[in-house]
Design a protein around this motif. Structure first.
Motif, mmCIF file in Angstrom:
data_model
loop_
_atom_site.group_PDB
_atom_site.id
_atom_site.type_symbol
_atom_site.label_atom_id
_atom_site.label_comp_id
_atom_site.label_asym_id
_atom_site.label_seq_id
_atom_site.Cartn_x
_atom_site.Cartn_y
_atom_site.Cartn_z
ATOM 1 N N VAL A 189 -63.522 79.193 -7.132
ATOM 2 C CA VAL A 189 -62.629 80.067 -7.910
ATOM 3 C C VAL A 189 -62.613 81.443 -7.255
ATOM 4 C CG1 VAL A 189 -64.431 80.814 -9.552
ATOM 5 C CG2 VAL A 189 -62.013 80.857 -10.231
ATOM 6 N N ALA A 190 -61.419 82.033 -7.186
ATOM 7 C CA ALA A 190 -61.257 83.353 -6.569
ATOM 8 C C ALA A 190 -60.070 84.049 -7.220
ATOM 9 C CB ALA A 190 -61.026 83.212 -5.061
ATOM 10 N N THR A 246 -60.267 75.486 -6.997
ATOM 11 C CA THR A 246 -60.211 74.246 -6.221
ATOM 12 C C THR A 246 -61.218 73.252 -6.777
ATOM 13 O OG1 THR A 246 -61.767 75.229 -4.633
ATOM 14 C CG2 THR A 246 -59.420 75.310 -4.082
ATOM 15 N N SER A 247 -60.971 71.972 -6.489
ATOM 16 C CA SER A 247 -61.849 70.933 -7.023
ATOM 17 C C SER A 247 -62.171 69.892 -5.960
ATOM 18 C CB SER A 247 -61.186 70.233 -8.218
ATOM 19 O OG SER A 247 -60.190 69.333 -7.778
ATOM 20 N N GLY A 248 -63.216 69.132 -6.225
ATOM 21 C CA GLY A 248 -63.594 68.038 -5.349
ATOM 22 C C GLY A 248 -62.631 66.883 -5.382
ATOM 23 N N GLY A 261 -59.467 67.376 -4.877
ATOM 24 C CA GLY A 261 -58.351 67.787 -4.037
ATOM 25 C C GLY A 261 -57.358 68.707 -4.692
ATOM 26 N N GLN A 262 -57.595 69.097 -5.937
ATOM 27 C CA GLN A 262 -56.638 69.944 -6.623
ATOM 28 C C GLN A 262 -56.803 71.415 -6.246
ATOM 29 O OE1 GLN A 262 -57.116 69.090 -10.850
ATOM 30 N NE2 GLN A 262 -55.505 67.537 -10.742
ATOM 31 N N ILE A 263 -55.663 72.108 -6.149
ATOM 32 C CA ILE A 263 -55.613 73.563 -6.068
ATOM 33 C C ILE A 263 -54.824 74.013 -7.293
ATOM 34 C CG2 ILE A 263 -54.915 75.565 -4.710
ATOM 35 C CD1 ILE A 263 -55.007 73.777 -2.226
ATOM 36 N N LEU A 264 -55.427 74.897 -8.090
ATOM 37 C CA LEU A 264 -54.845 75.264 -9.380
ATOM 38 C C LEU A 264 -54.710 76.764 -9.511
ATOM 39 C CD1 LEU A 264 -57.567 73.081 -10.246
ATOM 40 C CD2 LEU A 264 -55.716 72.603 -11.842
ATOM 41 N N THR A 265 -53.770 77.192 -10.323
ATOM 42 C CA THR A 265 -53.715 78.583 -10.757
ATOM 43 C C THR A 265 -54.237 78.637 -12.187
ATOM 44 O OG1 THR A 265 -51.414 78.332 -11.476
ATOM 45 C CG2 THR A 265 -51.794 79.157 -9.258
ATOM 46 N N ILE A 266 -55.070 79.625 -12.452
ATOM 47 C CA ILE A 266 -55.694 79.776 -13.763
ATOM 48 C C ILE A 266 -55.187 81.068 -14.385
ATOM 49 C CG2 ILE A 266 -57.861 79.868 -15.037
ATOM 50 C CD1 ILE A 266 -57.502 77.283 -13.428
ATOM 51 N N GLY A 267 -54.499 80.959 -15.516
ATOM 52 C CA GLY A 267 -54.000 82.129 -16.220
ATOM 53 C C GLY A 267 -54.835 82.425 -17.446
ATOM 54 N N GLN A 313 -61.353 66.995 -0.116
ATOM 55 C CA GLN A 313 -62.381 67.168 -1.147
ATOM 56 C C GLN A 313 -62.908 68.593 -0.979
ATOM 57 O OE1 GLN A 313 -64.972 63.929 0.141
ATOM 58 N NE2 GLN A 313 -64.322 62.681 -1.590
ATOM 59 N N TRP A 314 -62.399 69.509 -1.804
ATOM 60 C CA TRP A 314 -62.785 70.910 -1.654
ATOM 61 C C TRP A 314 -64.226 71.110 -2.105
ATOM 62 C CZ3 TRP A 314 -59.652 72.974 1.510
ATOM 63 C CH2 TRP A 314 -58.295 72.640 1.494
ATOM 64 N N ASP A 315 -64.943 71.931 -1.366
ATOM 65 C CA ASP A 315 -66.377 72.121 -1.611
ATOM 66 C C ASP A 315 -66.615 73.274 -2.577
ATOM 67 O OD1 ASP A 315 -69.239 71.712 -1.164
ATOM 68 O OD2 ASP A 315 -68.626 70.787 0.717
ATOM 69 N N ASN A 316 -67.834 73.819 -2.590
ATOM 70 C CA ASN A 316 -68.289 74.683 -3.683
ATOM 71 C C ASN A 316 -67.508 75.959 -3.897
ATOM 72 O OD1 ASN A 316 -70.681 73.059 -2.582
ATOM 73 N ND2 ASN A 316 -71.463 73.749 -4.545
ATOM 74 N N HIS A 317 -67.068 76.609 -2.821
ATOM 75 C CA HIS A 317 -66.596 77.984 -2.978
ATOM 76 C C HIS A 317 -65.214 78.199 -2.389
ATOM 77 C CE1 HIS A 317 -70.384 79.164 -4.662
ATOM 78 N NE2 HIS A 317 -71.014 78.651 -3.632
ATOM 79 N N LEU A 318 -64.455 79.049 -3.079
ATOM 80 C CA LEU A 318 -63.175 79.543 -2.605
ATOM 81 C C LEU A 318 -63.349 81.041 -2.394
ATOM 82 C CD1 LEU A 318 -60.173 78.666 -2.138
ATOM 83 C CD2 LEU A 318 -59.733 79.463 -4.480
ATOM 84 N N VAL A 319 -63.095 81.501 -1.189
ATOM 85 C CA VAL A 319 -63.338 82.894 -0.819
ATOM 86 C C VAL A 319 -62.010 83.602 -0.647
ATOM 87 C CG1 VAL A 319 -64.342 84.439 0.903
ATOM 88 C CG2 VAL A 319 -65.520 82.308 0.289
ATOM 89 N N ALA A 320 -61.805 84.690 -1.384
ATOM 90 C CA ALA A 320 -60.577 85.475 -1.267
ATOM 91 C C ALA A 320 -60.653 86.384 -0.060
ATOM 92 C CB ALA A 320 -60.356 86.298 -2.540
ATOM 93 N N LEU A 321 -59.551 86.501 0.664
ATOM 94 C CA LEU A 321 -59.474 87.388 1.821
ATOM 95 C C LEU A 321 -58.762 88.684 1.453
ATOM 96 C CD1 LEU A 321 -58.555 84.844 4.611
ATOM 97 C CD2 LEU A 321 -60.666 86.141 4.425
#
Length: 359
Positions: free
Chosen positions: A318-319, A328-330, A332-338, A351-359
């Protein structure tokens, strides 16, 4: 490195080329980084845009955990999952491995790190496992990421670390002693004590926060920093599962620590595991994930209460983004959270792993 030599380093980079320095803009200004496993079975790091499209991807030698990105140069440090010993420095424009970092014998990485504010040094969380102590490794960007020193992390099991607005940083010392000979076994649960340690870039301990004895088995693991320097931390409970124990807290230098939503039964659904944590851009709300509990909770930072509970299979990364968060999830989903809902942005085969890093 003295301030004058840092300025000289940056000036030297500019003078060395007639062209402007490469930057993240050369890659289309990716918004996020994540580790993942491709359908081929290869472990990768990928750069994603705001729509969830992959702008680049690079192969890793093993399963990645987290990353840190240079503040200007398109360099990513890809860290192995604990107790791994690789950290690869990737030029994301070319795919070239600029350096392969290894800690000294008797050490391993913990999967996280951060750059100094000016980008001249990399700091890495490490385990000196023969002496059961946490270490911060220091690496020189100027010298092709050569190791130039180390200092104490302020505790055992330093996992995450993050830079603060004033140039210092905070370390999440999880408190758990491990040794590669016993894998991921926890060797000191009878005496473990995690902490938040505030350190200068020279390794001077400026402040340290521990939890009360009732929460001694709550291992402080992951961090997020608000614009005003408030630190949010996610915890992983090492005792019996099924208790309504908070897994998130807030702290600002010089003030008491706050555990959030202490009496909320929804913590039980997190299965004792805080996976990732992130403020929204304004610092008014906080998201925390649990892949074990298939949950993402949104909390109000002023009241400390849980505002929304999302049920999402194997969610962890989450970022922040402009409105709310990306997750992101294991699966394969990429989601927007409002503020009130989670929306599927893209279904991928990664299969997305533990962390999503914002740039």
């Amino acid at each position: 490195m003295a301030k004058s030599s840092r300025r000289s380093f940056l000036a030297g980079l500019v003078a060395a080329s007639a062209w402007p320095l490469p930057s993240w803009a050369d890659l289309g200004s990716p918004a996020f980084l994540s580790a993942g496993r491709a359908p081929s079975g290869q472990d990768m790091v990928a750069g994603l845009d705001l729509q969830g499209n992959r702008l680049f991807q690079q192969v890793l030698p093993g399963r990645g955990h987290a990353f840190c990105a240079h503040p200007r140069l398109p360099h990513v440090i890809a860290f192995a999952r604990r107790p791994g010993r690789f950290a690869h420095v990737l030029d994301c424009r070319t795919g070239k491995t600029l350096a392969q970092l290894q800690p000294p014998d008797g050490y391993h990485f913990y999967g996280h790190g951060c750059f100094s504010t000016d980008g001249t040094r990399l700091f890495t969380t490490e385990n000196d496992y023969e002496n059961a102590r946490g270490v911060i490794g220091v690496w020189s960007v100027q010298d092709t990421y050569q190791r130039i020193g180390s200092f104490s992390s302020g505790g055992i099991g330093p996992h995450d670390m993050a830079g603060l607005p004033d140039g210092s940083f905070v370390v999440a010392n999880g408190g758990i002693e491990t040794h590669p000979d016993t894998g991921r076994s926890k060797l000191n649960l009878a005496t473990m004590q995690s902490n938040l340690s505030y350190l200068s870039e020279e390794g001077v301990l400026q402040d340290q926060i521990t939890l009360s004895n009732d929460f001694r088995l709550n291992s402080i693991r992951h961090l997020a920093i608000a614009p005003d320097g408030t630190v949010a931390f996610a915890m992983q409970w090492q005792g019996d599962i099924g208790l309504d124990l908070p897994l998130a807290g807030l702290h600002k230098f010089g003030t008491p620590v706050r555990l959030l939503a202490e009496d909320d039964i929804r913590w039980r659904e997190m299965k004792g595991y805080g996976g990732s944590i992130a403020f929204d851009h304004g610092g008014t709300h906080l998201a925390i994930t649990s892949p074990r509990g298939n949950r993402l909770l949104v909390l109000d930072t002023a009241s400390g209460s849980i505002q929304v509970e999302h049920v999402l299979s194997d969610v962890c990364g989450v970022a922040p983004q402009a409105q709310g968060w990306c997750a992101t999830s294991g699966t394969g989903q990429i989601l927007t959270i409002g503020a009130a809902q989670a929306t599927l942005l893209k279904q991928t085969q990664f299969q997305w792993d533990n962390h999503l890093v914002a740039l």
